[in-house]
Design a protein around this motif. Sequence first.
Motif, short mmCIF file in Angstrom:
data_model
loop_
_atom_site.label_atom_id
_atom_site.label_comp_id
_atom_site.label_asym_id
_atom_site.label_seq_id
_atom_site.Cartn_x
_atom_site.Cartn_y
_atom_site.Cartn_z
N MET A 1 58.74 59.48 51.14
CA MET A 1 59.63 58.42 51.56
C MET A 1 60.55 58.06 50.39
N ALA A 2 61.84 58.12 50.65
CA ALA A 2 62.82 57.82 49.60
C ALA A 2 62.86 56.33 49.32
N LYS A 3 63.08 56.00 48.07
CA LYS A 3 63.22 54.60 47.67
C LYS A 3 64.57 54.09 48.14
N LYS A 4 64.59 52.88 48.73
CA LYS A 4 65.83 52.29 49.23
C LYS A 4 66.55 51.58 48.09
N VAL A 5 67.88 51.72 48.07
CA VAL A 5 68.72 51.11 47.05
C VAL A 5 69.89 50.42 47.73
N ALA A 6 70.19 49.21 47.29
CA ALA A 6 71.36 48.49 47.79
C ALA A 6 72.51 48.66 46.81
N VAL A 7 73.67 48.97 47.32
CA VAL A 7 74.89 49.07 46.53
C VAL A 7 75.84 48.00 47.08
N ILE A 8 76.37 47.18 46.19
CA ILE A 8 77.25 46.10 46.62
C ILE A 8 78.69 46.51 46.35
N GLY A 9 79.44 46.75 47.41
CA GLY A 9 80.85 47.10 47.30
C GLY A 9 81.10 48.60 47.31
N ALA A 10 82.14 49.01 48.02
CA ALA A 10 82.51 50.43 48.13
C ALA A 10 83.81 50.71 47.40
N GLY A 11 83.94 50.14 46.21
CA GLY A 11 85.09 50.44 45.36
C GLY A 11 84.80 51.67 44.52
N ARG A 33 82.37 44.27 52.15
CA ARG A 33 82.86 43.15 52.96
C ARG A 33 84.15 43.45 53.71
N SER A 34 84.92 44.42 53.27
CA SER A 34 86.15 44.76 53.98
C SER A 34 85.87 45.87 55.00
N ASP A 35 86.92 46.37 55.60
CA ASP A 35 86.75 47.42 56.61
C ASP A 35 87.08 48.81 56.07
N ASP A 36 87.14 48.96 54.72
CA ASP A 36 87.49 50.25 54.14
C ASP A 36 86.97 50.35 52.72
N ILE A 37 86.96 51.56 52.19
CA ILE A 37 86.57 51.77 50.80
C ILE A 37 87.75 51.46 49.88
N GLY A 38 87.51 51.49 48.59
CA GLY A 38 88.59 51.39 47.62
C GLY A 38 88.61 50.12 46.82
N ILE A 104 77.68 53.40 54.22
CA ILE A 104 78.36 52.13 54.02
C ILE A 104 78.34 51.28 55.29
N GLN A 105 77.95 50.02 55.13
CA GLN A 105 78.05 49.05 56.22
C GLN A 105 79.29 48.20 55.94
N PHE A 106 80.36 48.50 56.68
CA PHE A 106 81.61 47.78 56.50
C PHE A 106 81.53 46.40 57.15
N LYS A 107 82.45 45.52 56.73
CA LYS A 107 82.54 44.15 57.24
C LYS A 107 81.21 43.42 57.07
N THR A 108 80.56 43.65 55.95
CA THR A 108 79.26 43.04 55.65
C THR A 108 79.32 42.39 54.28
N THR A 109 79.14 41.10 54.25
CA THR A 109 79.17 40.33 53.00
C THR A 109 77.74 40.05 52.55
N VAL A 110 77.45 40.35 51.30
CA VAL A 110 76.15 40.00 50.73
C VAL A 110 76.16 38.51 50.41
N CYS A 111 75.26 37.79 51.03
CA CYS A 111 75.19 36.33 50.84
C CYS A 111 74.12 35.94 49.84
N HIS A 129 77.43 39.59 58.66
CA HIS A 129 78.34 40.56 59.27
C HIS A 129 79.45 39.78 59.95
N ARG A 130 80.68 40.11 59.65
CA ARG A 130 81.81 39.38 60.21
C ARG A 130 81.80 39.38 61.73
#
Length: 136
Positions: A1-11, A33-38, A104-111, A129-130
């Motif tokens: 079972m792979a270890k889960k990792v959270a990455v904040i932001g797709a820049g 949090r946006s609808d695209d990478i970058g 990537i989960q788009f339109k998702t803000t880490v609170c 999620h927006r």
Amino acid sequence: MAKKVAVIGAGVSGISSIKCCVDEDLEPTCFERSDDIGGLWKFTESSKDGMTRVYKSLVTNVSKEMSCYSDFPFHEDYPNFMNHEKFWDYLQEFAEHFDLLKYIQFKTTVCSITKRPDFLRNWSVGCGHRDRGQAK
């Protein structure tokens, strides 16, 4: 079972972090949090979310040899110093080449990010999620 990792932001850093996780057989989930990478490199005419981004006439001041990912060089025909559109195109090519968009989960803000006391999972990430309300 792979270890889960959270990455904040797709820049720039986020998408390279996703790739590193995949290379190390980890299971990344990127919350964007946006609808695209970058991130800051995704140009928009207005800033609805309060984020500062590149401006329309921006040209990089770092050469393509110094600003590329080590395992994904810029195409030969790219200019040595490029405008924001060309750089964003490169980020998109990188993400598509290594099939990173599926993580990537788009339109998702880490609170919130909280340490868990049970040590079964070290951290708990609370997201909004927006379009879908709250999730964990």
